[in-house]
Scaffold this active site. Structure first.
Site, PDB file in Angstrom:
ATOM      1  N   HIS A   1       0.839  -1.207   0.000  1.00  0.00           N
ATOM      2  CA  HIS A   1       0.000   0.000   0.000  1.00  0.00           C
ATOM      3  C   HIS A   1       0.870   1.252   0.000  1.00  0.00           C
ATOM      4  O   HIS A   1       1.371   1.674   1.035  1.00  0.00           O
ATOM      5  CB  HIS A   1      -0.873  -0.040   1.264  1.00  0.00           C
ATOM      6  CG  HIS A   1      -1.993   0.958   1.280  1.00  0.00           C
ATOM      7  ND1 HIS A   1      -3.217   0.666   1.830  1.00  0.00           N
ATOM      8  CD2 HIS A   1      -2.083   2.229   0.849  1.00  0.00           C
ATOM      9  CE1 HIS A   1      -4.007   1.726   1.727  1.00  0.00           C
ATOM     10  NE2 HIS A   1      -3.336   2.694   1.133  1.00  0.00           N
TER      11      HIS A   1
ATOM     12  N   HIS B   1       1.432   5.249  -2.179  1.00  0.00           N
ATOM     13  CA  HIS B   1       0.963   6.236  -3.160  1.00  0.00           C
ATOM     14  C   HIS B   1       2.193   6.807  -3.848  1.00  0.00           C
ATOM     15  O   HIS B   1       2.972   7.530  -3.228  1.00  0.00           O
ATOM     16  CB  HIS B   1       0.166   7.338  -2.465  1.00  0.00           C
ATOM     17  CG  HIS B   1      -1.064   6.822  -1.773  1.00  0.00           C
ATOM     18  ND1 HIS B   1      -2.270   6.693  -2.408  1.00  0.00           N
ATOM     19  CD2 HIS B   1      -1.247   6.349  -0.516  1.00  0.00           C
ATOM     20  CE1 HIS B   1      -3.168   6.176  -1.567  1.00  0.00           C
ATOM     21  NE2 HIS B   1      -2.570   5.960  -0.410  1.00  0.00           N
TER      22      HIS B   1
ATOM     23  N   ARG C   1       2.021   8.596  -6.696  1.00  0.00           N
ATOM     24  CA  ARG C   1       1.605   9.923  -7.196  1.00  0.00           C
ATOM     25  C   ARG C   1       1.764  10.140  -8.697  1.00  0.00           C
ATOM     26  O   ARG C   1       1.459  11.238  -9.177  1.00  0.00           O
ATOM     27  CB  ARG C   1       2.341  11.045  -6.457  1.00  0.00           C
ATOM     28  CG  ARG C   1       2.187  11.036  -4.941  1.00  0.00           C
ATOM     29  CD  ARG C   1       0.758  11.146  -4.493  1.00  0.00           C
ATOM     30  NE  ARG C   1       0.661  11.385  -3.041  1.00  0.00           N
ATOM     31  CZ  ARG C   1      -0.419  11.091  -2.322  1.00  0.00           C
ATOM     32  NH1 ARG C   1      -1.482  10.553  -2.911  1.00  0.00           N
ATOM     33  NH2 ARG C   1      -0.464  11.335  -1.034  1.00  0.00           N
TER      34      ARG C   1
ATOM     35  N   ASN D   1      -5.312   6.343  -6.823  1.00  0.00           N
ATOM     36  CA  ASN D   1      -5.802   7.731  -6.762  1.00  0.00           C
ATOM     37  C   ASN D   1      -4.796   8.725  -7.346  1.00  0.00           C
ATOM     38  O   ASN D   1      -4.414   9.702  -6.712  1.00  0.00           O
ATOM     39  CB  ASN D   1      -6.193   8.121  -5.330  1.00  0.00           C
ATOM     40  CG  ASN D   1      -5.048   8.037  -4.342  1.00  0.00           C
ATOM     41  OD1 ASN D   1      -4.049   7.376  -4.600  1.00  0.00           O
ATOM     42  ND2 ASN D   1      -5.180   8.710  -3.212  1.00  0.00           N
TER      43      ASN D   1
ATOM     44  N   ASP E   1      -9.010   3.295  -2.728  1.00  0.00           N
ATOM     45  CA  ASP E   1      -8.321   3.839  -1.550  1.00  0.00           C
ATOM     46  C   ASP E   1      -8.235   5.362  -1.577  1.00  0.00           C
ATOM     47  O   ASP E   1      -7.968   5.977  -2.605  1.00  0.00           O
ATOM     48  CB  ASP E   1      -6.914   3.259  -1.421  1.00  0.00           C
ATOM     49  CG  ASP E   1      -6.260   3.738  -0.146  1.00  0.00           C
ATOM     50  OD1 ASP E   1      -6.818   3.478   0.918  1.00  0.00           O
ATOM     51  OD2 ASP E   1      -5.218   4.409  -0.226  1.00  0.00           O
TER      52      ASP E   1
ATOM     53  N   HIS F   1     -10.548   0.846   1.809  1.00  0.00           N
ATOM     54  CA  HIS F   1     -10.283   1.961   2.739  1.00  0.00           C
ATOM     55  C   HIS F   1     -11.572   2.105   3.543  1.00  0.00           C
ATOM     56  O   HIS F   1     -12.550   2.665   3.061  1.00  0.00           O
ATOM     57  CB  HIS F   1      -9.963   3.230   1.955  1.00  0.00           C
ATOM     58  CG  HIS F   1      -9.766   4.450   2.815  1.00  0.00           C
ATOM     59  ND1 HIS F   1      -8.591   5.159   2.830  1.00  0.00           N
ATOM     60  CD2 HIS F   1     -10.594   5.076   3.674  1.00  0.00           C
ATOM     61  CE1 HIS F   1      -8.713   6.186   3.673  1.00  0.00           C
ATOM     62  NE2 HIS F   1      -9.925   6.149   4.196  1.00  0.00           N
TER      63      HIS F   1
ATOM     64  N   HIS G   1      -4.978  -0.585   6.066  1.00  0.00           N
ATOM     65  CA  HIS G   1      -4.649   0.230   7.242  1.00  0.00           C
ATOM     66  C   HIS G   1      -5.649   0.158   8.402  1.00  0.00           C
ATOM     67  O   HIS G   1      -6.278   1.155   8.746  1.00  0.00           O
ATOM     68  CB  HIS G   1      -4.391   1.686   6.853  1.00  0.00           C
ATOM     69  CG  HIS G   1      -5.333   2.286   5.827  1.00  0.00           C
ATOM     70  ND1 HIS G   1      -6.702   2.243   5.945  1.00  0.00           N
ATOM     71  CD2 HIS G   1      -5.076   2.943   4.671  1.00  0.00           C
ATOM     72  CE1 HIS G   1      -7.238   2.865   4.902  1.00  0.00           C
ATOM     73  NE2 HIS G   1      -6.282   3.289   4.123  1.00  0.00           N
TER      74      HIS G   1
ATOM     75  N   ASP H   1       1.354   2.632   3.645  1.00  0.00           N
ATOM     76  CA  ASP H   1       0.478   3.756   3.281  1.00  0.00           C
ATOM     77  C   ASP H   1       1.311   5.023   3.039  1.00  0.00           C
ATOM     78  O   ASP H   1       0.904   6.139   3.391  1.00  0.00           O
ATOM     79  CB  ASP H   1      -0.623   4.006   4.322  1.00  0.00           C
ATOM     80  CG  ASP H   1      -1.773   4.834   3.757  1.00  0.00           C
ATOM     81  OD1 ASP H   1      -1.784   5.103   2.535  1.00  0.00           O
ATOM     82  OD2 ASP H   1      -2.658   5.228   4.538  1.00  0.00           O
TER      83      ASP H   1
ATOM     84  N   HIS I   1       3.300  14.313   0.469  1.00  0.00           N
ATOM     85  CA  HIS I   1       2.681  15.611   0.187  1.00  0.00           C
ATOM     86  C   HIS I   1       3.767  16.678   0.250  1.00  0.00           C
ATOM     87  O   HIS I   1       4.710  16.572   1.039  1.00  0.00           O
ATOM     88  CB  HIS I   1       1.597  15.948   1.213  1.00  0.00           C
ATOM     89  CG  HIS I   1       0.387  15.068   1.136  1.00  0.00           C
ATOM     90  ND1 HIS I   1      -0.466  15.072   0.047  1.00  0.00           N
ATOM     91  CD2 HIS I   1      -0.104  14.136   1.993  1.00  0.00           C
ATOM     92  CE1 HIS I   1      -1.441  14.189   0.249  1.00  0.00           C
ATOM     93  NE2 HIS I   1      -1.241  13.593   1.418  1.00  0.00           N
TER      94      HIS I   1
HETATM   95 ZN    ZN Z   1      -6.520   4.547   2.511  1.00  0.00          ZN
END
Ligand code: ZN
Length: 431
Positions: free
Chosen positions: A61, A63, A65, A95, A153, A180, A233, A306, A310
């Site tokens: 899991h 991200h 980006r 996402n 998610d 999620h 998570h 996770d 950012h």
């Molecule tokens: Zn999530």
């Protein structure tokens, strides 16, 4: 012929319950021998004394980006952060922008990973178009393109009828649905765990029941559909108990927990540090204890980071306004080793939850050190002390609650498909 000789480490292979001092030899991309007194000619030698030699860690899991938010992270930087953290494979969430709800996006991610990433990248495709929770994606086509699972998610599929159909189709496709689990109507405006700390800080609370109600619903739907539900998570004692009970009655459920939900409570939010804001939020000490017990007894199968980069300007705002998530790939090893130091997990069971089980959940190779298998291997020094500075790390972002902290334990060598991709003294070497 390329040869890497990893010498004198503690070889940990949960797949065959191996825990012994041995050498490991990599030849032409594959593990060619595990044993004592190997003395191969012309091999690159890695001294692993005092270290663990383990199947490469697999993150279920993250991200990454890309496409669309490359100012936070991209497949190259996220892949380097993964390699530096001891990971040899990373599953990346859908996402992105555009959302990975179309085989062309899955193709793009895999193409980019082949050229840019030192580690394997496993795309997780969206379960519904645009993550809107209304219309299912073409799951068979996405799986054919290389998607390893399906998840909205970041969002929760609030329509139970849609979730039921997603689970039914996932069964036909043979891939897990990663949920999620946060009922949006119960989250409301909540920005941190609902409890005494949120009251004290004057911040709106996100209650444990938001997770538990969603997990209860999805377990029942997965049971009905005969599908594989993977709960992302997990953060609450109530969800751990629901998963334990469902597993006992035969539901095909697996679950993951993050390093931060294993080690930090909502008291970390007391300074309004936005690097303690994530979804689901940091919970109470009782929830942390339940998550640790769940991981130790196998109710929670795996650790997943996770990893959610950012930019600085996005996190340097009021707590309530900040985006959710923190970095995870470069700090997971030392943070989760806390459970070995405390005696809650043996080294072998730690490796099972960070490598063997995640590979099994995604039905990917890896998670073991079998002779003849592709050489995805990590060397971990469980005692190495170091201070984590995100600015010196490989992620493009800096949002970590462990920034500036002294940590114990570190990945020192990462080998993917027989290639040395990371060495702690030399950095990331490939590509
Ligand atoms: Zn999530």
């Amino acid at each position: 012929m390329s040869r890497i000789w990893i010498r004198g480490g503690r070889v940990l292979d949960p797949a065959i319950s191996r825990d012994e001092l041995a050498d490991l030899l990599v030849e032409d991309g594959r593990i060619s021998a595990v044993g004592v007194d190997l003395a191969p000619a012309g091999a690159e030698r890695i001294d692993a004394s005092g270290c663990w030699v383990v199947p490469g860690l697999v993150d279920l899991h993250a991200h990454l980006r890309e496409p669309g938010q490359e100012y936070k992270e991209d497949i190259a930087s996220g892949g380097r952060a993964a390699a530096a953290g001891g990971f040899t494979a990373v599953a990346c969430m859908a996402n992105t922008n555009p959302v990975n709800d179309d085989p062309s996006v899955t193709d793009f991610i895999l193409d980019r990973a082949r050229t840019d990433s030192p580690v394997r990248v496993y795309p997780v495709a969206a379960a519904t178009q645009g993550l809107r929770g209304q219309v299912m994606t073409e799951m068979a086509a996405l799986a054919a393109a290389g998607a390893v699972g399906f998840s909205d998610d970041g969002q929760t599929i609030m329509d139970a009828g849609v979730m039921r159909r997603v689970l039914e189709y996932s069964r036909l496709v043979g891939a897990p649905v990663i949920v999620h689990a946060e009922d949006r109507t119960l989250v409301g405006e909540g920005v941190m765990n609902e409890g005494p700390v949120s009251t004290r800080l004057g911040l709106p609370g996100n209650p444990c029941i938001a997770e538990a109600a969603c997990v209860a619903r999805d377990l029942m739907l997965a049971e009905l559909a005969g599908a594989h539900l993977h709960v992302g998570h997990v953060s609450t004692a109530a969800a751990v108990e629901l998963i334990r009970a469902a597993r006992a009655r035969g539901v095909h459920v697996t679950a993951e927990v993050t390093p931060h939900h294993l080690t930090l409570t909502d008291e970390a939010c007391l300074g309004y540090d936005t690097n303690t804001k994530m979804a689901p939020p940091l919970r109470s000490a009782a929830d942390v204890r339940a998550c640790r017990e769940g991981l130790a007894d196998g109710t929670l199968d795996a650790v997943a980071t996770d990893h959610a980069p950012h930019a600085v300007h996005e996190k340097e705002v009021d707590f309530a306004e900040a985006p959710n998530g923190i970095l995870g790939l470069e700090t997971a090893v030392p943070v989760v080793l806390e459970l070995v130091r405390s005696g809650e997990l043996s080294p072998l069971e730690w490796v099972r939850r960070c490598s063997t089980n995640p590979a099994r959940i995604l039905k990917r190779p890896g998670g073991r050190l079998a002779v003849g298998a592709p050489a995805d291997v990590s060397v971990i020094d469980p005692e190495r002390r170091w201070t984590y500075d995100p600015a010196k790390g490989f992620s493009k972002s800096r949002n970590s609650p462990w920034a500036g902290r002294e940590l114990t334990g570190r990945a020192v060598v990462t080998i993917v498909d027989g290639r040395l991709v990371f060495h702690v003294d030399k950095g990331v070497l490939v590509p």
